[in-house]
Design a protein around this motif. Structure first.
Motif, PDB file in Angstrom:
ATOM      1  N   PRO A  70       0.843  -1.196   0.000  1.00 36.15           N
ATOM      2  CA  PRO A  70       0.000   0.000   0.000  1.00 36.15           C
ATOM      3  C   PRO A  70       0.883   1.253   0.000  1.00 36.15           C
ATOM      4  O   PRO A  70       2.066   1.172   0.323  1.00 36.15           O
ATOM      5  CB  PRO A  70      -0.753  -0.122   1.322  1.00 36.15           C
ATOM      6  N   ASN A  71       0.307   2.406  -0.324  1.00 39.46           N
ATOM      7  CA  ASN A  71       1.118   3.648  -0.387  1.00 39.46           C
ATOM      8  C   ASN A  71       1.744   3.973   0.978  1.00 39.46           C
ATOM      9  O   ASN A  71       1.292   3.512   2.028  1.00 39.46           O
ATOM     10  CB  ASN A  71       0.331   4.817  -0.964  1.00 39.46           C
ATOM     11  N   SER A  72       2.790   4.772   0.924  1.00 40.82           N
ATOM     12  CA  SER A  72       3.599   5.029   2.122  1.00 40.82           C
ATOM     13  C   SER A  72       2.814   5.440   3.368  1.00 40.82           C
ATOM     14  O   SER A  72       3.082   4.898   4.449  1.00 40.82           O
ATOM     15  CB  SER A  72       4.656   6.094   1.822  1.00 40.82           C
ATOM     16  N   PRO A  73       1.850   6.379   3.278  1.00 40.57           N
ATOM     17  CA  PRO A  73       1.162   6.751   4.528  1.00 40.57           C
ATOM     18  C   PRO A  73       0.495   5.558   5.224  1.00 40.57           C
ATOM     19  O   PRO A  73       0.442   5.511   6.460  1.00 40.57           O
ATOM     20  CB  PRO A  73       0.123   7.785   4.061  1.00 40.57           C
ATOM     21  N   SER A  86      -3.852   7.898   3.479  1.00 34.93           N
ATOM     22  CA  SER A  86      -3.924   8.190   2.047  1.00 34.93           C
ATOM     23  C   SER A  86      -2.762   9.039   1.550  1.00 34.93           C
ATOM     24  O   SER A  86      -2.258   9.903   2.270  1.00 34.93           O
ATOM     25  CB  SER A  86      -5.218   8.942   1.717  1.00 34.93           C
ATOM     26  N   ALA A  87      -2.397   8.818   0.281  1.00 30.94           N
ATOM     27  CA  ALA A  87      -1.322   9.609  -0.330  1.00 30.94           C
ATOM     28  C   ALA A  87      -1.868  10.828  -1.067  1.00 30.94           C
ATOM     29  O   ALA A  87      -1.135  11.769  -1.329  1.00 30.94           O
ATOM     30  CB  ALA A  87      -0.527   8.744  -1.307  1.00 30.94           C
ATOM     31  N   CYS A  88      -3.151  10.798  -1.441  1.00 31.43           N
ATOM     32  CA  CYS A  88      -3.646  11.789  -2.405  1.00 31.43           C
ATOM     33  C   CYS A  88      -4.863  12.550  -1.916  1.00 31.43           C
ATOM     34  O   CYS A  88      -5.850  11.941  -1.478  1.00 31.43           O
ATOM     35  CB  CYS A  88      -4.064  11.082  -3.689  1.00 31.43           C
ATOM     36  N   GLY A 115       0.539  12.963   3.429  1.00 28.14           N
ATOM     37  CA  GLY A 115      -0.264  13.029   2.202  1.00 28.14           C
ATOM     38  C   GLY A 115       0.188  14.182   1.316  1.00 28.14           C
ATOM     39  O   GLY A 115       0.846  15.116   1.770  1.00 28.14           O
ATOM     40  N   GLY A 116      -0.179  14.111   0.045  1.00 24.60           N
ATOM     41  CA  GLY A 116       0.130  15.188  -0.896  1.00 24.60           C
ATOM     42  C   GLY A 116      -1.168  15.851  -1.341  1.00 24.60           C
ATOM     43  O   GLY A 116      -2.228  15.210  -1.355  1.00 24.60           O
ATOM     44  N   THR A 117      -1.079  17.129  -1.690  1.00 25.62           N
ATOM     45  CA  THR A 117      -2.294  17.876  -2.021  1.00 25.62           C
ATOM     46  C   THR A 117      -2.230  18.489  -3.413  1.00 25.62           C
ATOM     47  O   THR A 117      -1.186  18.985  -3.836  1.00 25.62           O
ATOM     48  CB  THR A 117      -2.508  19.017  -1.004  1.00 25.62           C
ATOM     49  N   THR A 160       6.034  13.645   8.439  1.00 28.88           N
ATOM     50  CA  THR A 160       6.620  12.325   8.192  1.00 28.88           C
ATOM     51  C   THR A 160       7.409  12.312   6.890  1.00 28.88           C
ATOM     52  O   THR A 160       8.363  11.590   6.745  1.00 28.88           O
ATOM     53  CB  THR A 160       5.532  11.245   8.115  1.00 28.88           C
ATOM     54  N   ARG A 161       6.960  13.087   5.897  1.00 29.33           N
ATOM     55  CA  ARG A 161       7.774  13.253   4.700  1.00 29.33           C
ATOM     56  C   ARG A 161       7.440  14.579   4.057  1.00 29.33           C
ATOM     57  O   ARG A 161       6.466  15.226   4.406  1.00 29.33           O
ATOM     58  CB  ARG A 161       7.598  12.096   3.733  1.00 29.33           C
ATOM     59  N   ARG A 162       8.257  14.942   3.103  1.00 30.72           N
ATOM     60  CA  ARG A 162       8.127  16.225   2.434  1.00 30.72           C
ATOM     61  C   ARG A 162       6.733  16.364   1.812  1.00 30.72           C
ATOM     62  O   ARG A 162       6.300  15.515   1.043  1.00 30.72           O
ATOM     63  CB  ARG A 162       9.200  16.243   1.339  1.00 30.72           C
ATOM     64  N   GLY A 163       6.039  17.431   2.171  1.00 32.68           N
ATOM     65  CA  GLY A 163       4.726  17.662   1.586  1.00 32.68           C
ATOM     66  C   GLY A 163       4.875  18.029   0.118  1.00 32.68           C
ATOM     67  O   GLY A 163       5.749  18.808  -0.245  1.00 32.68           O
ATOM     68  N   THR A 268      -5.585  17.225  -9.894  1.00 32.62           N
ATOM     69  CA  THR A 268      -5.100  15.885  -9.557  1.00 32.62           C
ATOM     70  C   THR A 268      -4.236  16.003  -8.301  1.00 32.62           C
ATOM     71  O   THR A 268      -3.970  17.107  -7.835  1.00 32.62           O
ATOM     72  CB  THR A 268      -4.196  15.307 -10.664  1.00 32.62           C
ATOM     73  N   ASN A 269      -3.755  14.878  -7.815  1.00 31.09           N
ATOM     74  CA  ASN A 269      -2.780  14.871  -6.722  1.00 31.09           C
ATOM     75  C   ASN A 269      -1.410  15.335  -7.262  1.00 31.09           C
ATOM     76  O   ASN A 269      -1.272  15.563  -8.466  1.00 31.09           O
ATOM     77  CB  ASN A 269      -2.723  13.451  -6.127  1.00 31.09           C
ATOM     78  N   PRO A 270      -0.380  15.432  -6.408  1.00 32.67           N
ATOM     79  CA  PRO A 270       0.896  16.021  -6.845  1.00 32.67           C
ATOM     80  C   PRO A 270       1.577  15.366  -8.046  1.00 32.67           C
ATOM     81  O   PRO A 270       2.216  16.055  -8.836  1.00 32.67           O
ATOM     82  CB  PRO A 270       1.782  15.892  -5.609  1.00 32.67           C
ATOM     83  N   CYS A 271       1.516  14.066  -8.154  1.00 32.81           N
ATOM     84  CA  CYS A 271       2.254  13.461  -9.293  1.00 32.81           C
ATOM     85  C   CYS A 271       1.362  13.225 -10.503  1.00 32.81           C
ATOM     86  O   CYS A 271       1.793  12.647 -11.511  1.00 32.81           O
ATOM     87  CB  CYS A 271       2.946  12.199  -8.824  1.00 32.81           C
ATOM     88  N   GLY A 272       0.087  13.622 -10.427  1.00 33.50           N
ATOM     89  CA  GLY A 272      -0.780  13.653 -11.603  1.00 33.50           C
ATOM     90  C   GLY A 272      -1.582  12.402 -11.884  1.00 33.50           C
ATOM     91  O   GLY A 272      -2.397  12.379 -12.802  1.00 33.50           O
ATOM     92  N   GLU A 273      -1.369  11.332 -11.088  1.00 36.68           N
ATOM     93  CA  GLU A 273      -2.030  10.060 -11.426  1.00 36.68           C
ATOM     94  C   GLU A 273      -3.446   9.945 -10.869  1.00 36.68           C
ATOM     95  O   GLU A 273      -4.171   9.020 -11.220  1.00 36.68           O
ATOM     96  CB  GLU A 273      -1.175   8.870 -10.954  1.00 36.68           C
ATOM     97  N   GLN A 274      -3.823  10.866  -9.986  1.00 38.69           N
ATOM     98  CA  GLN A 274      -5.115  10.688  -9.332  1.00 38.69           C
ATOM     99  C   GLN A 274      -5.985  11.940  -9.409  1.00 38.69           C
ATOM    100  O   GLN A 274      -5.863  12.840  -8.591  1.00 38.69           O
ATOM    101  CB  GLN A 274      -4.879  10.293  -7.856  1.00 38.69           C
ATOM    102  N   PRO A 419       3.634   6.599  -9.064  1.00 38.47           N
ATOM    103  CA  PRO A 419       5.086   6.562  -9.348  1.00 38.47           C
ATOM    104  C   PRO A 419       5.836   5.511  -8.530  1.00 38.47           C
ATOM    105  O   PRO A 419       6.864   5.027  -8.955  1.00 38.47           O
ATOM    106  CB  PRO A 419       5.550   7.970  -8.962  1.00 38.47           C
ATOM    107  N   THR A 420       5.328   5.161  -7.361  1.00 34.62           N
ATOM    108  CA  THR A 420       5.966   4.210  -6.438  1.00 34.62           C
ATOM    109  C   THR A 420       7.423   4.550  -6.110  1.00 34.62           C
ATOM    110  O   THR A 420       8.277   3.670  -6.025  1.00 34.62           O
ATOM    111  CB  THR A 420       5.884   2.729  -6.931  1.00 34.62           C
ATOM    112  N   GLY A 421       7.666   5.842  -5.888  1.00 37.44           N
ATOM    113  CA  GLY A 421       9.026   6.307  -5.570  1.00 37.44           C
ATOM    114  C   GLY A 421       9.653   5.539  -4.424  1.00 37.44           C
ATOM    115  O   GLY A 421      10.788   5.059  -4.528  1.00 37.44           O
ATOM    116  N   THR A 422       8.947   5.404  -3.320  1.00 40.24           N
ATOM    117  CA  THR A 422       9.495   4.677  -2.169  1.00 40.24           C
ATOM    118  C   THR A 422       9.121   3.198  -2.218  1.00 40.24           C
ATOM    119  O   THR A 422       9.940   2.343  -1.893  1.00 40.24           O
ATOM    120  CB  THR A 422       8.968   5.266  -0.844  1.00 40.24           C
ATOM    121  N   LEU A 423       7.892   2.920  -2.637  1.00 36.63           N
ATOM    122  CA  LEU A 423       7.455   1.515  -2.654  1.00 36.63           C
ATOM    123  C   LEU A 423       8.373   0.636  -3.493  1.00 36.63           C
ATOM    124  O   LEU A 423       8.653  -0.506  -3.143  1.00 36.63           O
ATOM    125  CB  LEU A 423       6.031   1.396  -3.208  1.00 36.63           C
ATOM    126  N   SER A 424       8.859   1.175  -4.614  1.00 45.45           N
ATOM    127  CA  SER A 424       9.707   0.350  -5.478  1.00 45.45           C
ATOM    128  C   SER A 424      11.074   0.090  -4.826  1.00 45.45           C
ATOM    129  O   SER A 424      11.704  -0.926  -5.117  1.00 45.45           O
ATOM    130  CB  SER A 424       9.869   0.986  -6.857  1.00 45.45           C
TER     131      SER A 424
END
Ligand code: UDP
Length: 571
Positions: A70-73, A86-88, A115-117, A160-163, A268-274, A419-424
């Motif tokens: 699941p996503n980092s959060p 949630s991430a988004c 989460g990202g906004t 917990t991580r960079r907004g 969308t959310n920050p990386c554009g996928e949602q 993007p799965t930056g951390t998950l990958s």
């Protein structure tokens, strides 16, 4: 459990529980138990007799086998007091001082929890218009974006991580030209990705070479015109210069808006996928495709569709449960999120999967494989959500949704490619649906010894052929690609392509193939070499438009001083 040293380090730094002195008190295994237990517990809301221990066990294995994450959060916060999973998120920015600063406060609460906004600034009146209550002059969307940016910067330290933020402005907003330029300086508005919200009318005007209307959002009046091609070229120039702005196709996001009666999707959310409605949030999860392969008797790898099916069904169950155990940062988000119950199941390790299968990412066969796998995941994801709906009921707004005449669904959307930056890193695989960036990294560790990190799939292949040597690895690391290294046989070079060997055309084709079978959108960067021209970038934008993508992000090598990944350089 097969978590690498790299993954262990990442998890220790940010994800594992610490005591008051800051010492880590949780193991990686403990983290997965914590998450599995917390998420499985949601079943009790539907069935008081539910065997949550067995379900927790299933979730635990799926994560520790690195088949699904699941996503980092969710990894950070499940089963803990903060509980935000949630991430988004997307927040509305209305055209009043109260609303603008309310949105900044809400974003701060979300960033604190990982989460990202995303925001659309399109409703803010343009720079230079009148402020009724004071008779003063409005400073416009870009000046307020700077305030959002500074608030994010301040919260960054304690969170917990960079907004991360997405800032969107419609192409017909009167301040569009200054928006396109607002990140020209790499040191400016660094906590935002920006995208221009493109409309079909605008694209038609670009193709026809005509003008289009600029509209003041506060009065809805046409206040000017611009030449569409001129604005398009400015966007292309910005993207060529340093990757900003990207573009999103607003009408396409709204064509797939699940409940149009709830209003328009504007961001969308920050990386554009949602893409999300204002106050909506979404939790993501990704299946590691490398773990979905099986080796046949002929020694060839194939997709294990039975395993993939079982994993998709368990993942949809998991993500639906996340919605129920999530502790939302504000009540309105709780309410809006539960009305559509969107989830975003996607994949990671796609490029690695192709390497095992002996298929080049930069080929029609690779694109076809993307279609095949994603179509299966999307179909099975929808079936899994239908099965949940039979027991738990459809999402509350189902009867007003675009699906109302079909079998009830538990979730308004099911698939998203993150993007799965951390998950990958945790999963030890290539990120999202991106090609492998580089096959060999050389690090210099403290005592000046060299640490050679080689992509394990390439390493295995070279050892099999008796070709592996440190000297060859140094050569690959220096060149950044194996495409021109003649001592490596052509059949290996053809398959082991890196991001810069993939033509921009194939980057877009791949994005479009995944988009075809994804409810939400696809996070993807089209990589260009440093020598790419403005025309190259413009062509990719038009291709993405023609091939049905929901947006485009490009990056030209070397166009920012501190890019995250460098080819041919020591990391
Ligand atoms: N995100 C964020 N801050 C970050 C990284 C990610 O807010 O530093 C959010 C953002 O909405 C992004 C989403 O998480 O679009 C998914 O990013 P990614 O898949 O890279 O996250 P992971 O779960 O791998 O950490």
């Amino acid at each position: 459990m097969s978590v690498s040293k790299n993954a262990q380090t990442v998890l220790e730094r940010r994800y594992l529980i610490r005591d008051e002195e800051g010492a880590v008190t949780e193991t990686v295994d403990g983290m997965f138990h914590r998450v599995a237990k917390a998420i499985a517990a949601a079943d009790l809301q539907y069935d008081r007799e539910a065997d949550v221990a067995a379900l927790a066990d299933k979730f635990y294995h799926m994560m520790t086998e690195l088949e699904f994450l699941p996503n980092s959060p969710t990894l950070m916060n499940a089963g803990r007091p903060l509980g935000q999973l949630s991430a988004c998120f997307v927040l509305p920015v209305a055209d009043s001082m109260e609303d603008i600063f309310e949105a900044i406060k809400q974003a701060a609460l979300i960033h604190k929890s990982g989460g990202g906004t995303g925001f659309s600034f399109s409703r803010l009146r343009p720079n230079g218009s009148t402020v009724n209550s004071t008779g003063g002059v409005a400073s416009g969307p870009i000046s307020f974006m700077r305030v959002f940016n500074m608030a994010t910067e301040a919260v960054k330290q304690g969170g917990t991580r960079r907004g991360a933020n997405m800032g969107i402005l419609r192409v017909d907003h009167p301040d569009i030209l200054s928006f396109i330029d607002c990140k020209k300086d790499n040191a400016d508005i660094t906590n935002f990705n920006i995208s221009v919200g493109i409309t079909e009318d605008f694209m038609a005007a670009v193709i026809a070479g005509g003008d289009y209307d600029l509209i003041d959002p506060s009065t809805k009046k046409v206040v000017g015109h611009q030449n569409a091609k001129l604005v398009f070229d400015k966007i292309v120039e910005g993207a060529w210069h340093n990757g900003e702005p990207g573009i999103i196709f607003l009408d396409r996001l709204n064509r797939d808006n699940v409940v149009p009666a709830q209003g328009e999707i504007e961001s969308t959310n920050p990386c554009g996928e949602q893409p999300l409605l204002p106050y909506e949030s979404c939790n993501l999860g990704s299946i590691n495709l490398v773990k979905m392969l099986k080796k046949g008797e002929d020694g060839r790898y194939r997709v294990d569709y039975d395993k993939l099916k079982a994993t998709v069904h368990a993942a949809v169950h998991f993500l639906d449960n996340v919605i129920d155990v999530n502790k939302y940062p504000i009540d309105k988000i709780d309410e809006v999120t539960k009305a559509t119950r969107k989830i975003g199941l996607g994949v990671m390790g796609f490029a690695d999967m192709l390497l095992y299968m002996g298929i080049s990412y930069s080929s029609d066969e690779g694109v076809q494989m993307a279609r095949e796998v994603m179509r299966f995941i999307n179909e099975q994801g929808h079936l899994a959500s239908q099965e949940l709906a039979k027991v738990r009921g459809p999402f509350p707004l189902f009867s007003q949704s675009i699906y109302k005449d079909q079998a009830p669904l538990r979730n308004g959307t099911i698939t998203t490619i993150a993007p799965t930056g951390t998950l990958s890193i945790i999963g030890g695989c290539s990120s999202g649906v991106e090609p492998v960036f580089a096959y060999v990294f050389i690090r210099n560790v403290m005592d000046k010894t060299e640490l050679i990190e080689v992509n394990p799939i390439l390493k295995e292949r070279l050892i099999q052929r008796g070709l592996y040597s440190d000297e060859l690895m140094r050569k690959i690391s220096k060149e950044g690609t194996i495409a021109h290294i003649e001592e490596i046989p052509a059949d290996i070079r053809d398959v082991f392509v890196c991001a810069h060997d993939v033509t921009p055309e194939y980057h877009v084709k791949m994005q479009s193939a995944f988009q075809e079978y994804t409810d939400n959108a696809v996070s993807k960067t089209v990589n260009f070499s440093n020598s790419a021209t403005l025309e190259d970038v413009a062509q990719v934008y038009m291709l993405a438009y023609r091939l049905g993508c929901k947006g485009v992000t490009i990056y030209r090598d070397g166009s920012r001083d501190n890019q995250v990944l460098n080819i041919g350089k020591v990391k």
